[in-house]
Design a protein around this motif. Sequence first.
Motif, PDB file in Angstrom:
ATOM      1  N   THR A 117       0.845  -1.188   0.000  1.00  0.00           N
ATOM      2  CA  THR A 117       0.000   0.000   0.000  1.00  0.00           C
ATOM      3  C   THR A 117       0.882   1.241   0.000  1.00  0.00           C
ATOM      4  O   THR A 117       2.099   1.163   0.227  1.00  0.00           O
ATOM      5  N   GLY A 176      -4.000  -1.677   7.209  1.00  0.00           N
ATOM      6  CA  GLY A 176      -4.316  -1.386   5.816  1.00  0.00           C
ATOM      7  C   GLY A 176      -3.586  -2.320   4.865  1.00  0.00           C
ATOM      8  O   GLY A 176      -4.145  -2.753   3.849  1.00  0.00           O
ATOM      9  N   HIS A 180      -5.266  -5.037   2.407  1.00  0.00           N
ATOM     10  CA  HIS A 180      -4.964  -5.021   0.970  1.00  0.00           C
ATOM     11  C   HIS A 180      -4.633  -6.428   0.480  1.00  0.00           C
ATOM     12  O   HIS A 180      -5.090  -6.848  -0.590  1.00  0.00           O
TER      13      HIS A 180
END
Length: 283
Positions: A117, A176, A180
Amino acid sequence: MSHVNVLDPGASPLDYYGFELRRLREAAGLTQRQLGDILNYTGSLVGQIETARKVPTPEFSERLDAALGTGGLFSRLVDLVLRSQLPTWFREVAELQSRATEIYAFEAHVVPGLLQTQEYARAVLGVLDKADLDDRTAVRLDRQRILQKQEPPLYWVVLSEAALYLKVGKPETMRGQLAHLLSFEDNPRINIQVLPFSAGAHAGLTGSFDVYRFAGDPAIVYTEGYGSGHPTANPHTVRNCSLRYDHLQAAALSIRDSAELFRRVMEGRYGEHRESANGHPVA
């Protein structure tokens, strides 16, 4: 009279991009601020890109083509610009990745760049070196577009469980990143398996490596050191690493079990916790 930085369009793809941007903007009778308003960016950013002090993004380029009616000129140029910003030693590798029909990666410590990310990539790239961090992060993320092509490569990753517990950035960065990875769970062309700690000694103890396979060319093995990359088509090395990869896949968790581990680690290690009145986390 304000000084205008005059670029040499032949100096680099970035300089050529800036030169053409200024030329076409002025031909349209727009100031940097006016063009920025149309693009929904600041006039300052337009000026920085015109003077080759900032690297454009694909999104900026698409908006620019639409605003100036350039027929996709800047969307084509941005690929050259971003590739030119890669470290010299990595450019050959980026080209190999873009041509490969199959990519098999074993990562011993971190999530591979093609799956990072923005926040995770920024944290990785920012270790010991914060210079041009926004641009370097954008360049890394741009490489991920090979997975979004009309005919993307088959991408198979065996990821050491250690990468899930190595906290890169803040807890929310890791949440995050793991979310992902979970987003690829049902994508048949992007497959991620975790090599668990319980596997013990394994075929990847000598370090991370990639195997690139092509439609009409010999396979290539890629390994990486500090500031250097080492691609090789040596048949013995390719056979050896291909065998190692087979054993790593066999020792790894299944794709479904790997996804479940992502969920457990995301919630158990990096989950959000309520805080008491004094600011300390509570169970």
